[in-house]
Design a protein around this motif. Structure first.
Motif, short mmCIF file in Angstrom:
data_model
loop_
_atom_site.label_atom_id
_atom_site.label_comp_id
_atom_site.label_asym_id
_atom_site.label_seq_id
_atom_site.Cartn_x
_atom_site.Cartn_y
_atom_site.Cartn_z
N ASP A 500 0.83 -1.22 0.00
CA ASP A 500 0.00 0.00 0.00
C ASP A 500 0.86 1.26 0.00
O ASP A 500 0.52 2.25 -0.65
N ASP A 504 0.70 3.91 -3.02
CA ASP A 504 0.18 5.25 -2.74
C ASP A 504 1.21 6.35 -2.95
O ASP A 504 0.84 7.49 -3.31
N TYR A 505 2.49 6.05 -2.74
CA TYR A 505 3.48 7.14 -2.67
C TYR A 505 4.66 7.01 -3.65
O TYR A 505 5.38 7.99 -3.85
N THR A 508 3.32 9.20 -7.53
CA THR A 508 2.19 10.12 -7.63
C THR A 508 2.72 11.53 -7.91
O THR A 508 2.66 12.02 -9.03
N TYR A 578 -2.83 4.09 7.98
CA TYR A 578 -3.03 2.94 7.12
C TYR A 578 -4.08 2.03 7.73
O TYR A 578 -4.42 2.14 8.92
#
Length: 635
Positions: A500, A504-505, A508, A578
């Motif tokens: 995750d 997510d990071y 982006t 999270y």
């Protein structure tokens, strides 16, 4: 000595924007020299090419049409007004997605190199843009292939009868069902406990799970075999990875439309909530979905286009690929919402049946007396006639609502490995539908991986230093091996939490910055008129005003707006959190990321974004030292 000083001055002038939007005619001299240089001509002659333009289009479709089309776009439709979300989505397709896709394809086809070489050709100070793309693609490839490993895992289990996620296992004493499974559901239990064997928090790393690890090795072996011979092998594989998902989606559409309750899901999707058009997040998410769905900024499209014939009509192919990509998202949503409708209706009717059974047994009602149509009326009567007894039963009576079932929004792995499996287990011949579904996921995942690895391998194989010592097969093998070893982190008990974080990071903010610099570099460093003349020389077609207006003004402003939004969102969020699995409750709970996880997040964001300024600074310092070293001493 003087020649080196002139070269440094030229590069510095280009970085300052000397090319401008117009790009003075004097600037065409270096480009002409570049085009006519013997070394470049030899490289173009030796460079492998796609067998035909259809292979290139299939490769782009296979790369762009991925898991996001299946598990994120339907979620956004569900969150932002169903059919009304299509309005900002289509607008963003024409003002952002299609123009930027054309820009990357044109750069790759014009420069005939991977991302690093292509941007170095425009200006030595821009080498960091290509390096940032390679770093972002490396991160993506590292975690993306674990999805293929999970798809392999589910595919292998799809041949069992009954499906292993369709029922809860017995407890150790064999006196009942497993407590964790009963509190959650059979599909959640199979995902969190049997597949991931997930730990209660990211701090509890646990050990490597050997079964998912073997599936990961298999996934990387498949990718390696597909990229082994470069465009020769990839060009054949993409026919399969690009077309098979459409066959499966078409089969699922026919099956989905015949399922009980499918119309409820489709009505929910196509009923527009016009008030969402005034929601800024709907427009931001539409722009973001277009941006990431096409795979902009990773360097994969530049790599693919670099193997084109220079005369290839990349404008036509950009339009075709972007339209097919967006059409696939809408098509996949129709399939998904028909499945949603079936699942929601099934759960709603199951809920009603449980309430009816509870009231029938509690009040000794005649079998068949209670029906869904008279349930509310009978409940009101029982509450007034037997208030004390009804109050005892009331806590056990569930509030059944079809709309709340339809409004339950899930995306990502939760949609693919929990929601879809929940629906599949209730279908007739569930093994067949399970095999087809996970085979489709595999084709989508492998197709995207071919593009991800191409973005890494093309700059490496273009490098004379590396390719002089290692053959292409060895370079491909080393890249796959390194990614596979690092990817074992995601097969640990805390692996899903790290997945995750990467999802997510890792790519982006960095991608937004990369594409912003790409657009500015073409329009204001290389020069838009100069780039236009290059395109006309290659393809024989004049660049339309639409593309020039979007590239020079609209797209940069839009990307800056998205960048500011994401940056502001990160700042306002405060402490990053999270979702952790709590086995005792059988559900996800929210926890704060520990300091070491926050440090990894910072490194992921910085490692790719900082490539751009650091390489530019390093190039500037190096050239200045060279210029000083070349200056003759004063007598």
């Amino acid at each position: 000595m003087g020649g080196k000083r002139e070269e440094c001055s030229l590069a510095e002038g280009m970085l300052r924007g000397g090319g401008g939007v117009g790009g003075p005619s004097g600037r065409d001299a270096p480009a002409a020299a570049l085009r006519s240089s013997p070394a470049r001509a030899a490289m173009e002659k030796a460079r492998p090419l796609w067998a035909n333009s259809l292979q290139f289009v299939f490769a782009c479709i296979s790369y762009a049409v991925g898991l996001g089309n299946v598990w994120r776009f339907p979620y956004l439709c569900q969150m932002y007004g169903g059919g009304s979300f299509l309005v900002p989505y289509i607008i963003m397709l024409f003002v952002e997605g299609m123009p930027l896709l054309y820009l990357e394809l044109a750069v790759g086809q014009r420069m005939r190199q991977g991302s690093i070489g292509a941007w170095r050709t425009i200006s030595p100070y821009l080498s960091g843009v290509g390096l940032a793309s390679v770093v972002a693609s490396f991160f993506l490839a590292t975690y993306y292939n674990i999805i293929n490993a999970w798809a392999f895992w589910y595919l292998f289990h799809s041949f069992q009868d009954p499906l292993p996620w369709s029922v809860c296992p017995l407890n150790h004493n064999r006196t009942g069902y497993d407590e964790e499974c009963e509190k959650a559901s059979s599909t959640q239990y199979f995902w969190y406990r049997k597949t991931l064997n997930i730990s209660p928090s990211i701090q509890d790393s646990g050990r490597v799970q050997w079964e998912p690890a073997l599936c990961l090795v298999l996934a990387w072996l498949v990718v390696y075999l597909c990229i082994l011979r470069g465009t020769e092998s990839t060009g054949k594989v993409v026919y399969f990875t690009a077309s098979l998902p459409y066959c499966v989606l078409l089969i699922y559409l026919v099956r989905g439309l015949t399922l009980h309750g499918a119309t409820n899901g489709l009505a929910y999707m196509f009923t527009p909530k016009l008030e969402q058009l005034a929601n800024p997040k709907a427009w931001i998410n539409a722009a973001t979905q277009i941006f990431f769905s096409l795979g902009l900024g990773f360097g994969s499209l530049i790599a693919f286009a670099s193997y084109n014939q220079p005369s290839n009509n990349c404008q036509k192919h950009a339009i075709i690929v972007s339209l097919i990509n967006s059409s696939t998202s809408i098509f996949a949503s129709i399939v998904t919402f028909s499945i949603y409708g079936f699942k929601a209706t099934f759960n709603y009717e199951s809920c009603l049946d449980k309430v009816i059974l509870l009231l029938t047994n509690s009040f000794d009602l005649e079998d068949g007396f209670l029906t869904p149509s008279n349930l509310e009326q009978v409940k009101s009567y029982l509450a007034s006639a037997f208030p004390s007894k009804y109050s005892e039963v009331l806590p056990q009576i569930k509030n059944c609502s079809l709309q709340s079932e339809l409004a339950t929004a899930v995306q990502g792995t939760g949609l693919s490995f929990i929601v879809y499996t929940e629906a599949i287990k209730n279908m007739e011949v569930s093994q067949l539908w399970s095999v087809l579904y996970f085979l489709m996921l595999l084709m989508l995942g492998i197709g995207s991986m071919l593009g991800n690895t191409a973005a890494i391998l093309t700059p490496l194989t273009d490098s004379k230093v590396i390719s002089r010592h290692l053959p292409k097969e060895a370079i491909s093998g080393l890249v796959c091996l390194v990614n596979c070893v690092i990817g074992l982190v995601f097969t640990m008990e805390a692996g899903n939490y790290w997945f995750d974080i990467f999802n997510d990071y890792a790519a982006t903010l960095s991608l937004l910055l990369i594409v912003l610099v790409e657009t500015i570099a073409v329009c204001y460093v290389y020069g838009l008129r100069r780039f236009e003349s290059d395109l006309k020389a290659m393809t024989g077609r004049t660049l339309n005003w639409y593309w020039k207006v979007i590239w020079a003004g609209v797209s940069p402003l839009l990307i800056v707006s998205l960048f500011v939004f994401y940056l502001t969102d990160y700042i306002l969020t405060g402490t990053l959190k999270y979702q952790a699995w709590d086995a005792s409750q059988g559900q996800l709970v929210t926890k704060d990321y520990p300091p070491h996880a926050l440090a990894v997040i910072g490194l992921l964001v910085a490692s790719s974004t900082m490539c751009i300024p650091l390489v530019a600074l390093g190039t500037f310092i190096t050239r200045c030292f060279k210029r000083k070293g070349d200056t003759p001493p004063v007598a």
